[in-house]
Design an enzyme around this catalytic site. Structure first.
Site, PDB file in Angstrom:
ATOM      1  N   HIS A 165       0.847  -1.191   0.000  1.00 55.00           N
ATOM      2  CA  HIS A 165       0.000   0.000   0.000  1.00 55.00           C
ATOM      3  C   HIS A 165       0.886   1.246   0.000  1.00 55.00           C
ATOM      4  CE1 HIS A 165      -3.369  -2.552   1.968  1.00 55.00           C
ATOM      5  NE2 HIS A 165      -3.698  -2.299   0.715  1.00 55.00           N
ATOM      6  N   PHE A 222       3.714   0.118   5.044  1.00 58.74           N
ATOM      7  CA  PHE A 222       4.281  -1.032   5.765  1.00 58.74           C
ATOM      8  C   PHE A 222       3.479  -2.325   5.575  1.00 58.74           C
ATOM      9  CE2 PHE A 222       4.289   2.792   8.660  1.00 58.74           C
ATOM     10  CZ  PHE A 222       5.440   3.355   8.133  1.00 58.74           C
ATOM     11  N   HIS A 223       2.960  -2.565   4.363  1.00 61.37           N
ATOM     12  CA  HIS A 223       2.154  -3.758   4.131  1.00 61.37           C
ATOM     13  C   HIS A 223       2.668  -4.605   2.959  1.00 61.37           C
ATOM     14  CE1 HIS A 223      -1.419  -1.292   5.949  1.00 61.37           C
ATOM     15  NE2 HIS A 223      -0.602  -1.747   6.882  1.00 61.37           N
ATOM     16  N   PRO A 224       3.974  -4.895   2.872  1.00 57.00           N
ATOM     17  CA  PRO A 224       4.446  -5.708   1.748  1.00 57.00           C
ATOM     18  C   PRO A 224       3.987  -7.159   1.873  1.00 57.00           C
ATOM     19  CG  PRO A 224       6.224  -5.374   3.329  1.00 57.00           C
ATOM     20  CD  PRO A 224       5.073  -4.530   3.787  1.00 57.00           C
TER      21      PRO A 224
END
Length: 541
Positions: free
Chosen positions: A295, A475-477
Site C-alpha cells: 500500500h 508497511f504492508h508488503p
C-alpha cells in the site's frame, strides 16, 4: 554436522512465527525451535503503544530496509521499516486491527486456493482474537491477541468522522463486522495501555514450556535439503554457523522480504537469478520474490486552528507531563493509543457519471492527531494533524531479489508503485476525497491551512506529481511467495512449497493478493489456520 534436532523449526519470530511456535508447542510431545535474527523484546518502547516513533529508526529492532530507486516515484528510494525482534513487525507497527474485506478472501479461493474463502478464514480470525467488546458472530472474546477500543473520543477525530458523513460515508463502530465501509475509530492491538504483539500474545504463555526453544540473535543463512526434502536450517548464532535439523517440517515465517530471500539463498527461485548469484539450483520456482505488493501512503498535512493536537502536548513540558501521568495513573492518553486513531474506508474513484467506480471501498484513511514530515518523525512545532490515504487493492507488482549469496546483505526491493493507470487514478482520487472531507462544514473550522500538498497542487496532474514526490510505504508488503497452483505460484493452498517436501511458507509473502486494509490481523489468521493444516497433515502420515 547437526547441532540439534527438533520436530518443527520456525524461521522468524514475527507476526506469524510467534503464532506457530506458541500453538505447536501446546503439544508437549513436539519439540519446537524458534529462530529470530533480532534481540529479545525487552525495550519499553516495544511495549508502549506510542513507542512506534522510537522504533521506526532503531537498528536494534528494525531491519531498516530501503527499496531500489522506483522509476514511478521520480527515482526515489523508499524507507521500509520491518520488525527485528520477538514479535517482528507486530512489535513496532501502528497497532491497527483490520481484517480486510470478505471479497479479498473469496478472491483467494477463486484463484484456486481451496479453503481460503471468507467463510473458511473467519473462524481463525475469531480464534485469535480477544476483543474487549466480547464475542459475537464476527469477533472472538477469548483469543490471545487482545483488541481494544480507543477509550477517549477526540474532538478532531469526531470532526473528521462527521465530515466523512457529510460526503456520504456512514459512521461505523466496527470495520471488521458485516461491512467495512464507513468512518470511525480504529480498534487497536492493545490491552490496558500496553501493546499486544504476537510475542506478547502467543510466546509469553509458552516461554516456560520445556519443548519450546527460542533463539534470538540467530540469522538464518540457508535451508538444508536431502534431495527435494527440507531437513534443516543453517544459521549464524554467537559468532559461528550452526545447523538445526527438523524431523517433521521447516516453517519459513521471515516475512515478505526475507522469506523469498532465504528461499533464493537456498537455491529455490528463478534459475537465471540463482545462476547469476553463483548458487546451485535446488529447485526452479520462477515466482519466488515476484508479485510484490504494498500500500502506497499519501500523507496530507494540516495546521489546526485549535491547540488540541498531540503536537501541542509533545511540544511543551507541561503537555508531556500530562501524557505521562495519564498513562501512569490510568493507562490512558496518547501514550496508550499510538499514532492513528480515526479511519475511513470509502469508494473514492468515480466513473464518467460521477458515481463510485468500485462496488466496495477502494481507499483507506489513517487519521492522526499529530503531524510530521514522515511517519515516526519529529512532530511539527505548530498544532497539526494528518490524513493519510492509500489505495486498497493496487495492481502494481514489484519484486524482491538477492544481490549476493550473503544472508546478511539486504536484497534488492523494487515495489514499482503507481505502475498502472488504475493505481494512479485511484490514488489521486483518494487525495481529492481527503480534501473534500477537509472542506466540509464539520472539519473546515479546524483547518487553518493545508500544509501538504498545499494550494499549489490543484489539478489531477499536479496531485499525481505530489504523490510521486511524497508517497511512502504504509508497511504492508506481501505476495512474494504467493499461494496458488499456476507456474508462478510458490506454495499450494496448504502453504507447502511446490516441489519441496517438508517446507512451508507461512507469512504475508504467501498472500496471492493484498488484502483491503492493514495486514497484521490477516497474517495472524493465516498462521492460526496453518497450525490446523500442519496438524491435519501430520495425522494423515
Amino acid at each position: 554436522m547437526c547441532d540439534e534436532e527438533f520436530d518443527y523449526i520456525v524461521v522468524g519470530a514475527g507476526s506469524a512465527g510467534c503464532v506457530l511456535a506458541g500453538r505447536l508447542s501446546e503439544d508437549p510431545a513436539l519439540q519446537v525451535l524458534l529462530l529470530e535474527a533480532g534481540p529479545p523484546d525487552r525495550s519499553l518502547w516495544l511495549h508502549l503503544p506510542i513507542g512506534y516513533g522510537k522504533t521506526m529508526w532503531n537498528p536494534a529492532y528494525n531491519w531498516r530496509f530501503s527499496t531500489d530507486p522506483d522509476p514511478n516515484l521520480h527515482g526515489r528510494r523508499i524507507y521500509w521499516p520491518r520488525g527485528k525482534t520477538l514479535g517482528g513487525s507486530s512489535a513496532i507497527n501502528g497497532l491497527i486491527y483490520i481484517r480486510g474485506q470478505r471479497q479479498d478472501y473469496d478472491h483467494w479461493a477463486a484463484l484456486g486456493n481451496q479453503g481460503w474463502g471468507y467463510d473458511d478464514v473467519l473462524p481463525y480470525f475469531i480464534r485469535s482474537e480477544g476483543n474487549q467488546r466480547g464475542a459475537n458472530a464476527w469477533h472472538g472474546g477469548a483469543g490471545p491477541l487482545r483488541v481494544s477500543d480507543i477509550a477517549a473520543r477526540h474532538e478532531l477525530i469526531e470532526a473528521f468522522i462527521a465530515g466523512a458523513q457529510q460526503t456520504g460515508v456512514p459512521r461505523t463502530r466496527d470495520f471488521n463486522g458485516a461491512t467495512q465501509e464507513g468512518a470511525g475509530y480504529y480498534q487497536l492491538t492493545t490491552h490496558e495501555g500496553w501493546r499486544c504483539s504476537t510475542a506478547t500474545a502467543y510466546l509469553t504463555p509458552a516461554k516456560r514450556r520445556p519443548n519450546l526453544r527460542m533463539l534470538t540473535g540467530a540469522l538464518a543463512c540457508q535451508l538444508v535439503f536431502e534431495g527435494r526434502r527440507a531437513v534443516g536450517v543453517s544459521y549464524r548464532h554467537g559468532g559461528r554457523i550452526k545447523t538445526a535439523r527438523c524431523r517433521a517440517e521447516l516453517l519459513l515465517s521471515a516475512g515478505a522480504i526475507q522469506s523469498p530471500q532465504l528461499l533464493q539463498l537456498s537455491g529455490i527461485g528463478p534459475r537465471a537469478l540463482l545462476e547469476r548469484s553463483g548458487l546451485p539450483v535446488v529447485h526452479e520456482l520462477p515466482g519466488v520474490g515476484e508479485n510484490l505488493q504494498d500500500h502506497l501512503q499519501i500523507r496530507l498535512g494540516y495546521e489546526c486552528t485549535k491547540p488540541i493536537t498531540t503536537n501541542d502536548q509533545l511540544n511543551g513540558w507541561f503537555g508531556r507531563l500530562g501524557m505521562g501521568l495519564a498513562w501512569l495513573l490510568r493507562r490512558a492518553g496518547p501514550l496508550a493509543v499510538g499514532i492513528n486513531q480515526g479511519g475511513c474506508f470509502m469508494r473514492a474513484l468515480k466513473d464518467a457519471n460521477g458515481q463510485p467506480a468500485a462496488a466496495r471501498p477502494d481507499i483507506q484513511f489513517h487519521v492522526a492527531t499529530l503531524s510530521a514530515d514522515m511517519a515516526g518523525g519529529k512532530v511539527h512545532p505548530y498544532s497539526g494533524f494528518t490524513m493519510s490515504v492509500c489505495q486498497l487493492r493496487p495492481e502494481s507488482r514489484g519484486h524482491v531479489r538477492i544481490r549476493s549469496p550473503d544472508a546478511a546483505e539486504p536484497p534488492a526491493i523494487q515495489p514499482n508503485y503507481l505502475a498502472t493507470a488504475l493505481d494512479r487514478a485511484t490514488t489521486v482520487a483518494g487525495v481529492q476525497a481527503a480534501r473534500a472531507i477537509a472542506e466540509t462544514p464539520a472539519l473546515a473550522p479546524y483547518v487553518k491551512r493545508e500544509v501538504q500538498p498545499g494550494p499549489q497542487a490543484a489539478s489531477a496532474a499536479e496531485l499525481l506529481d505530489f504523490c510521486r514526490h511524497h508517497g511512502a510505504t504504509i508497511f504492508h508488503p506481501v505476495g512474494t511467495c504467493r499461494m496458488g497452483n499456476d507456474p508462478l505460484a510458490v506454495v499450494d493452498a496448504r502453504l507447502r512449497v511446490h516441489g519441496i517436501a517438508g517446507l512451508r511458507v507461512i507469512d504475508g509473502s504467501a498472500m496471492p493478493t493484498l488484502v483491503s486494509g492493514n495486514t497484521n490481523a490477516p497474517i495472524v489468521m493465516m498462521a492460526e489456520k496453518a497450525v490446523d493444516l500442519i496438524r491435519q497433515d501430520a495425522r494423515a502420515l
